[in-house]
Design a protein around this motif. Structure first.
Motif, PDB file in Angstrom:
ATOM      1  N   GLN A 162       2.645 -15.923   4.566  1.00  0.00           N
ATOM      2  CA  GLN A 162       3.096 -14.702   4.634  1.00  0.00           C
ATOM      3  C   GLN A 162       2.485 -13.417   4.278  1.00  0.00           C
ATOM      4  O   GLN A 162       2.592 -12.337   4.240  1.00  0.00           O
ATOM      5  CB  GLN A 162       4.684 -14.677   4.438  1.00  0.00           C
ATOM      6  CG  GLN A 162       4.816 -14.647   2.879  1.00  0.00           C
ATOM      7  CD  GLN A 162       6.349 -15.337   2.692  1.00  0.00           C
ATOM      8  OE1 GLN A 162       6.804 -15.870   3.351  1.00  0.00           O
ATOM      9  NE2 GLN A 162       6.731 -14.632   1.689  1.00  0.00           N
ATOM     10  N   LEU A 163       1.368 -13.919   3.276  1.00  0.00           N
ATOM     11  CA  LEU A 163       0.503 -12.923   2.724  1.00  0.00           C
ATOM     12  C   LEU A 163      -0.486 -12.227   3.634  1.00  0.00           C
ATOM     13  O   LEU A 163      -1.015 -12.623   4.530  1.00  0.00           O
ATOM     14  CB  LEU A 163      -0.287 -13.533   1.632  1.00  0.00           C
ATOM     15  CG  LEU A 163       0.618 -14.319   0.255  1.00  0.00           C
ATOM     16  CD1 LEU A 163      -0.391 -14.788  -0.869  1.00  0.00           C
ATOM     17  CD2 LEU A 163       1.369 -13.150  -0.256  1.00  0.00           C
ATOM     18  N   ARG A 164      -0.777 -11.073   3.139  1.00  0.00           N
ATOM     19  CA  ARG A 164      -1.506 -10.061   3.716  1.00  0.00           C
ATOM     20  C   ARG A 164      -2.709  -9.534   2.766  1.00  0.00           C
ATOM     21  O   ARG A 164      -3.784  -9.618   2.989  1.00  0.00           O
ATOM     22  CB  ARG A 164      -0.742  -8.698   4.112  1.00  0.00           C
ATOM     23  CG  ARG A 164      -1.700  -7.560   4.799  1.00  0.00           C
ATOM     24  CD  ARG A 164      -0.686  -6.692   5.382  1.00  0.00           C
ATOM     25  NE  ARG A 164       0.057  -6.064   4.144  1.00  0.00           N
ATOM     26  CZ  ARG A 164       1.187  -5.461   4.466  1.00  0.00           C
ATOM     27  NH1 ARG A 164       1.581  -5.065   5.661  1.00  0.00           N
ATOM     28  NH2 ARG A 164       1.871  -4.895   3.285  1.00  0.00           N
ATOM     29  N   LYS A 165      -2.197  -9.732   1.575  1.00  0.00           N
ATOM     30  CA  LYS A 165      -3.220  -9.240   0.487  1.00  0.00           C
ATOM     31  C   LYS A 165      -2.736  -9.774  -0.979  1.00  0.00           C
ATOM     32  O   LYS A 165      -1.561  -9.966  -1.360  1.00  0.00           O
ATOM     33  CB  LYS A 165      -3.347  -7.666   0.163  1.00  0.00           C
ATOM     34  CG  LYS A 165      -4.807  -7.462  -0.604  1.00  0.00           C
ATOM     35  CD  LYS A 165      -5.314  -6.116  -0.131  1.00  0.00           C
ATOM     36  CE  LYS A 165      -6.638  -5.943  -0.967  1.00  0.00           C
ATOM     37  NZ  LYS A 165      -7.240  -4.803  -0.321  1.00  0.00           N
ATOM     38  N   LEU A 166      -3.834 -10.620  -1.610  1.00  0.00           N
ATOM     39  CA  LEU A 166      -3.310 -11.174  -2.858  1.00  0.00           C
ATOM     40  C   LEU A 166      -4.393 -10.571  -3.975  1.00  0.00           C
ATOM     41  O   LEU A 166      -5.604 -10.505  -4.010  1.00  0.00           O
ATOM     42  CB  LEU A 166      -3.758 -12.799  -2.648  1.00  0.00           C
ATOM     43  CG  LEU A 166      -3.735 -13.524  -3.919  1.00  0.00           C
ATOM     44  CD1 LEU A 166      -2.381 -13.637  -5.018  1.00  0.00           C
ATOM     45  CD2 LEU A 166      -4.318 -14.922  -3.823  1.00  0.00           C
ATOM     46  N   TYR A 167      -3.733 -10.041  -4.771  1.00  0.00           N
ATOM     47  CA  TYR A 167      -4.609  -9.498  -6.091  1.00  0.00           C
ATOM     48  C   TYR A 167      -4.590 -10.281  -7.512  1.00  0.00           C
ATOM     49  O   TYR A 167      -3.269 -10.553  -7.803  1.00  0.00           O
ATOM     50  CB  TYR A 167      -3.960  -8.137  -6.403  1.00  0.00           C
ATOM     51  CG  TYR A 167      -4.017  -6.941  -5.315  1.00  0.00           C
ATOM     52  CD1 TYR A 167      -4.932  -6.438  -5.164  1.00  0.00           C
ATOM     53  CD2 TYR A 167      -2.611  -6.653  -4.551  1.00  0.00           C
ATOM     54  CE1 TYR A 167      -5.018  -5.028  -4.227  1.00  0.00           C
ATOM     55  CE2 TYR A 167      -2.807  -5.863  -3.472  1.00  0.00           C
ATOM     56  CZ  TYR A 167      -3.913  -5.133  -3.320  1.00  0.00           C
ATOM     57  OH  TYR A 167      -3.690  -4.108  -2.389  1.00  0.00           O
TER      58      TYR A 167
END
Length: 278
Positions: A162-167
């Motif tokens: 479900q991720l869009r962006k991982l920091y």
């Protein structure tokens, strides 16, 4: 399999949304709900809530098995005895909700479960129930543990779809008295070492989960107050979830004995997950 430790409260329902989402992506699509009858929640109310969770699981194609357990020596011991020793499972539980003179994590059932070694554990502090257990932007501070991605993998694998962006954030601690005297060369050396560490974590991520379908951003900072810096970055990046490792070397003593993690839990602008991997 996903194991949900539910206390019967409304807050437990918020935590259950994460567990249900995780179970829907499992190979066996199974959710084991554990509840200890400790008398704090009226049984008819708790059973009504568990019925709603079972209905949500059925809609998601998840098989939900519920075990309502009599209280043994303690809630924690009762849960541990009922938890299968499966290293591939993930145990999901919640922190305290609105403690008066108590800490959100320290001394709680969630902290004791994080100390167990039966399976990976994720303790959740939910402050945005409207997300419905679907965070899209995830901030992961890493303290430099040599195991790197391996300890993070059981939780990140379940969040990844479900991720869009991982920091990834590597906040390098420095003594506040020494920070003004840190030379440019020493600063650059520490930053380069931090970037090399995150390069390795990202390579392990791609190897373990395949090429990520989401964007990955890497940040390395030198700070005298890592806890404060994590909160600043979470607000600035508008992260929807913060994922902290209870087994990270530089956080372990703070997780169980100090105030840095409690401060993050109290002041967080987003949901927080505290994980302990295998």
């Amino acid at each position: 399999m996903i194991i949900l430790a539910h206390d019967g409260s409304l807050y437990g329902d918020w935590v259950a949304r994460y567990a249900t989402r995780f179970a829907a992506a499992e190979a066996d699509r199974k959710l084991l709900l554990l509840h200890v009858r400790d008398g704090r929640i009226e049984e008819p109310l708790a059973e009504t809530r568990f019925g709603r969770i079972a209905a949500a699981c059925a809609s998601a194609g998840v098989v939900c098995h519920q075990e309502l357990l009599p209280l043994g020596q303690s809630v924690h011991r009762t849960l541990r005895q009922a938890t299968p020793g499966d290293p591939q499972a993930l145990l999901v539980c919640g922190t305290r909700v609105k403690p008066r003179r108590q800490a959100l994590l320290a001394g709680s059932v969630a902290e004791l479960l994080l100390r167990s070694h039966q399976c990976p554990v994720l303790a959740l502090r939910v402050v945005q129930p409207g997300l419905l257990g679907l965070p899209h932007d995830l901030l992961v501070p890493l303290a430099g543990h040599p195991a790197g991605f391996a300890r993070l993998e059981p939780v990140l694998r379940r969040l990844a779809p479900q991720l869009r962006k991982l920091y990834f954030l590597h906040a390098l601690p420095v003594n506040p008295l020494a920070q003004p005297h840190l030379s440019p060369a020493g600063r650059d050396q520490r930053l380069q070492a931090g970037h090399r560490y995150l390069d390795r974590v990202c390579a392990e991520l791609a190897e373990g989960l395949g090429p990520p379908p989401f964007a990955v951003d890497r940040r390395v900072l030198i700070t005298a107050d890592p806890g404060h810096q994590i909160l600043v970055e979470a607000s600035r990046l508008k992260a929807q979830m913060l994922l902290l490792g209870a087994s990270e070397r530089s956080l372990s003593h703070r997780v169980f004995h100090g105030q840095a993690l409690e401060r993050i839990l109290r002041e967080t602008p987003c949901d927080v997950g505290i994980y302990r991997g295998p």
